[in-house]
Design an enzyme around this catalytic site. Structure first.
Site, PDB file in Angstrom:
ATOM      1  N   TYR A  98      38.405  41.462  34.300  1.00 54.10           N
ATOM      2  CA  TYR A  98      37.936  40.288  34.354  1.00 54.10           C
ATOM      3  C   TYR A  98      38.474  38.954  34.107  1.00 54.10           C
ATOM      4  O   TYR A  98      38.550  39.388  32.689  1.00 54.10           O
ATOM      5  CB  TYR A  98      36.470  39.817  35.290  1.00 54.10           C
ATOM      6  CG  TYR A  98      35.661  40.455  34.163  1.00 54.10           C
ATOM      7  CD1 TYR A  98      33.747  40.690  34.277  1.00 54.10           C
ATOM      8  CD2 TYR A  98      35.650  40.077  32.963  1.00 54.10           C
ATOM      9  CE1 TYR A  98      33.272  40.137  33.215  1.00 54.10           C
ATOM     10  CE2 TYR A  98      34.800  40.850  31.859  1.00 54.10           C
ATOM     11  CZ  TYR A  98      33.430  39.884  31.922  1.00 54.10           C
ATOM     12  OH  TYR A  98      32.685  40.970  31.580  1.00 54.10           O
ATOM     13  N   GLU A  99      38.513  38.046  33.983  1.00 55.26           N
ATOM     14  CA  GLU A  99      39.037  36.984  34.017  1.00 55.26           C
ATOM     15  C   GLU A  99      40.347  36.543  33.667  1.00 55.26           C
ATOM     16  O   GLU A  99      41.292  36.108  33.015  1.00 55.26           O
ATOM     17  CB  GLU A  99      38.588  36.237  33.035  1.00 55.26           C
ATOM     18  CG  GLU A  99      37.128  35.832  33.024  1.00 55.26           C
ATOM     19  CD  GLU A  99      36.508  35.171  34.003  1.00 55.26           C
ATOM     20  OE1 GLU A  99      37.260  34.563  33.968  1.00 55.26           O
ATOM     21  OE2 GLU A  99      34.983  35.109  34.052  1.00 55.26           O
ATOM     22  N   GLY A 100      41.382  37.672  35.237  1.00 51.24           N
ATOM     23  CA  GLY A 100      42.083  38.112  34.690  1.00 51.24           C
ATOM     24  C   GLY A 100      42.731  39.276  34.332  1.00 51.24           C
ATOM     25  O   GLY A 100      42.154  39.329  32.653  1.00 51.24           O
TER      26      GLY A 100
END
Length: 596
Positions: A437-439
Site C-alpha cells: 500500500y501507498e504505492g
C-alpha cells in the site's frame, strides 16, 4: 508476544548520531534532551503496556461489519481514548490548532513503537496525521477552522480515499465524480476500495479526503480534484452534525492487519468541499502521500524490531544440540541455539538491518523537519530535495527489510515459528501489506529513477554520495576504522559510476527505467546503510576512546558495523550485476510464450 521499546538504541540514534536537542533548538520548538527522553519513556510504557497486549486478539478477532457499522477488536476503543486523552494523537499537529508541534525526528521513534506494538492499531491514527497535513497546507480557512482542531486532537479521524476497483496506481482511470452545488459545496458520487479506517468505532467523526473528477475536468491525472467529505457534517457549534450520504459497503478479508478496518466506501451524492484548487487534487494529495510513504517505511522498521526481539528471546531460551566448538552451557542438557553460527547469522542480519533502517528513517525525518523549519528558503529547498530523494528508498527498502526480518524470525523459531501461538507468523502476515500500500515497492523504485534520478540528472544523489564520502575521509586516518571507511568509500565510488550508467541506459531506452529500477533502489539502500553504519561505528569509537562506562554497548556497534559490511553489504553486488543485465532479457520473450 511481548514488546519493549529499544530506548537505548533510539537514544543513540537521536542524540549521538543526529543531535536531536540541537535540531529542536534550531527549529525553535522548545524541546531539549531531558524532555525528549521523558516523552520517549512515557511513550514506551504506553506502547508496551496498553497497545502491545491488544495485538494478538486483534488478529484473532478482527473487525466486524453489522448494518453498516464497524466494530474494532476488543480493547481498541478504550486504548484509542487513552491515546487521545493522553495527548499522543496531537503530538505532531500544528500548534495553532491545538497540536504539540513535535518534529519528525522525535515523533518517528514513538510511531515506530506503536507499529511494533500493534500495526493494526497504528493504522487508524497514522492516516489522520497525513490528512491533517493536507488540510492544513491546502484547505480553506473555513474548512481548517471547522475540522482541523478536532482532527489534530484525534477526536475526529481522517482517511485517504484514492483507490477504485479499476484505478489503483493509475489514477488517470478514476471515475468518482463531484457535482458543484449552488452553495459552493459538491455532491460526491462513487466507490472507493481499500480505505483504511473508512468506518470504525474509535473516533466521533471520520473525515474522508476523496479524489474525484469535476464536470468537464481534463482527462487523466490533470483532471483530479481533492474534496473533504465528512461522515458527519460539522455543525455550527463544532459538534458532529447531520449524517452524510456515505457508507461502508464491505470489509476486506485480509491476509494481515486484521484489526485495521479496510473498507469499501460508497459515496452516494455525499456533501463535500474542495481542498485546494480545482483539478489540482493530486498535488494536494501528495502532501499526504509523502508522509504516508514515510510512515509505511517506519511500519517496516517497527515490525522488524518486534520480530527481532521475539527471535532473540527464543534463541536465548531454546535448547538444541551442543555448540560446534564444544559445550557452552554445561549445566543444561543442550546449548541455547544462539551459540550456533547460523542462528547468529540470522540474528545479526535482523539486528543490523533494523538498526540501519532506523538510522535511515531518522536521517530522513530530519530532512522532513528542515524542509518546513530551516531558517532560510535555500535550506528548506535543499532539505525538500533530499527528503524527496529518500522517501521512495525508505518506503520500499524498509518494508522489504521488514518482511525479510519477520521471515527470519519465523526461521529462528523453526517449526514453532509457523504456529500461531508464538506470534511470529502474524508479524510476517502483517508486514506483507507494507510492501503494497501507498504505492507498491515497484512503483517506489520507478519514482526513484524517473522523478528523482533522471529529473535532475543525478545531481541530488551525487550530493548525498559526496556527504558520505566526506565522512569516509574523516575516518580513514583512524586505525580502528580505516578498513571500514575504505570499504564504504569504494562502494560509494562504484555507486557513482553505476548511477551514471543507469542514467545513460534509461536515456537510450525507456524500458531500462523499469528494468533497472528495483535493483538500483536496493543497491542504493544497501550502500546508504553502509554509510550509516560507518557513522555509528565512528560515534562508538569516539565513546570508547573517551572512556565510556558502556563498553559493551559501543563495542557491539563496532561488531555490528563489521558484520554488516562483510555479510550484508555484498548483496549490493548482486543487484548491480542484475541491473546491468539490461531490459532486453526481460522484454524479448513474446507474451504468448508465458502460457502454460
Amino acid at each position: 508476544m511481548s514488546y519493549q521499546a529499544p530506548l537505548r538504541e533510539m537514544r543513540f540514534v537521536l542524540h549521538e548520531l543526529f543531535d536531536a536537542a540541537a535540531h529542536c533548538e534550531r527549529l525553535g520548538n522548545g524541546l531539549d534532551r531531558e524532555l525528549i527522553d521523558g516523552v520517549l519513556e512515557e511513550a514506551a510504557a504506553f506502547a508496551a503496556g496498553e497497545i502491545a497486549p491488544l495485538n494478538r486478539n486483534s488478529d484473532e478477532q478482527g473487525c466486524q461489519l453489522v448494518d453498516g457499522a464497524v466494530t474494532t477488536p476488543k480493547g481498541f476503543a478504550e486504548a484509542y481514548r487513552q491515546y487521545v486523552d493522553n495527548g499522543w494523537a496531537s503530538m505532531t499537529g500544528p500548534l495553532e490548532y491545538g497540536g504539540q508541534g513535535f518534529p519528525q525526528l522525535v515523533s518517528f521513534a514513538f510511531h515506530e513503537m506503536l507499529m511494533s506494538a500493534s500495526l493494526s492499531f497504528r493504522v487508524y491514527s497514522g492516516l489522520t496525521e497525513g490528512a491533517v497535513l493536507a488540510l492544513h497546507k491546502h484547505g480553506s480557512e473555513t474548512l481548517r477552522q471547522a475540522y482541523l482542531e478536532k482532527m489534530v486532537s484525534g477526536r475526529w479521524s481522517g482517511t485517504m480515499c484514492l483507490t477504485e476497483p479499476q484505478a489503483g496506481t493509475d489514477l488517470a482511470l478514476l471515475r468518482t465524480r463531484a457535482e458543484p452545488q449552488a452553495d459552493g459545496s459538491y455532491k460526491v458520487t462513487g466507490s472507493k476500495i481499500f480505505i483504511s479506517g473508512g468506518e470504525q468505532d474509535l473516533s466521533e467523526n471520520i473525515i474522508h479526503l476523496v479524489l474525484a473528477r469535476l464536470p468537464d475536468a481534463p482527462a487523466g491525472v490533470k483532471g483530479i480534484s481533492l474534496l473533504l467529505v465528512p461522515k458527519f457534517i460539522a455543525a455550527a457549534d463544532g459538534t458532529p452534525g447531520a449524517r452524510n450520504a456515505l457508507s461502508c459497503g464491505a470489509l476486506e478479508h485480509k491476509m494481515g492487519i486484521k484489526g485495521a478496518s479496510t473498507c469499501v466506501m460508497n459515496f452516494d451524492g455525499a456533501t463535500g468541499w474542495l481542498i485546494g484548487e480545482a483539478n489540482q487534487g493530486l498535488a494536494c494529495m501528495f502532501t499526504m502521500m509523502n508522509d504516508a510513504r514515510f510512515q509505511v517505511g517506519l511500519q517496516g522498521v517497527g515490525i522488524a524490531e518486534a520480530a527481532f526481539q521475539g527471535a532473540l528471546r527464543y534463541a536465548r531460551e531454546r535448547l538444541q544440540s551442543r555448540g560446534l566448538s564444544g559445550v557452552q552451557a554445561a549445566d543444561k542438557p543442550a546449548d541455547p541455539i544462539i551459540v550456533h553460527p547460523d542462528v547468529r547469522r540470522m540474528l545479526l542480519t535482523q539486528k543490523t538491518l533494523v538498526e540501519g533502517c532506523r538510522m535511515l528513517a531518522a536521517y530522513t525525518a530530519r530532512q522532513l523537519d528542515l524542509e518546513h523549519g530551516a531558517a532560510s528558503p535555500e535550506a528548506r529547498k535543499a532539505a525538500g530535495r533530499r527528503a524527496a530523494l529518500l522517501i521512495p528508498i525508505v518506503k520500499a527498502f524498509c518494508t522489504d527489510m521488514g518482511q525479510e526480518v519477520a521471515s527470519l524470525g519465523v526461521q529462528v523459531y523453526g517449526g514453532h515459528g509457523y504456529i500461531r501461538e508464538w506470534g511470529m507468523e502474524q508479524l510476517m502476515r502483517d508486514s506483507r501489506i507494507t510492501q503494497l500500500y501507498e504505492g507498491t515497492n515497484g512503483i517506489q523504485a520507478l519514482d526513484y529513477i524517473r522523478r528523482k534520478l533522471l529529473f535532475d540528472g543525478g545531481a541530488e544523489l551525487s550530493a548525498l554520495q559526496a556527504e558520505f564520502s566526506a565522512l569516509c575521509e574523516t575516518q580513514l586516518p583512524r586505525p580502528v576504522l580505516a578498513q571500514m571507511a575504505s570499504l564504504v568509500q569504494a562502494r560509494l565510488g562504484e555507486w557513482r559510476e553505476l548511477s551514471t550508467e543507469v542514467i545513460a541506459a534509461c536515456q537510450r531506452d525507456a524500458q531500462e527505467i523499469g528494468a533497472t529500477s528495483v535493483d538500483f533502489l536496493q543497491y542504493s539502500a544497501y550502500v546508504l546503510l553502509a554509510g550509516f553504519w560507518l557513522q555509528a561505528a565512528a560515534r562508538a569509537q569516539d565513546a570508547l576512546d573517551a572512556g565510556t562506562q558502556e563498553v559493551a554497548f559501543y563495542q557491539a556497534k563496532l561488531d555490528c558495523a563489521a558484520f554488516y559490511l562483510r555479510r550484508v553489504l555484498p548483496r549490493a553486488s548482486g543487484h548491480r550485476e542484475a541491473l546491468l543485465g539490461g531490459a532486453q532479457c526481460l522484454m524479448a520473450m513474446p507474451e504468448e510464450s508465458f502460457a502454460f
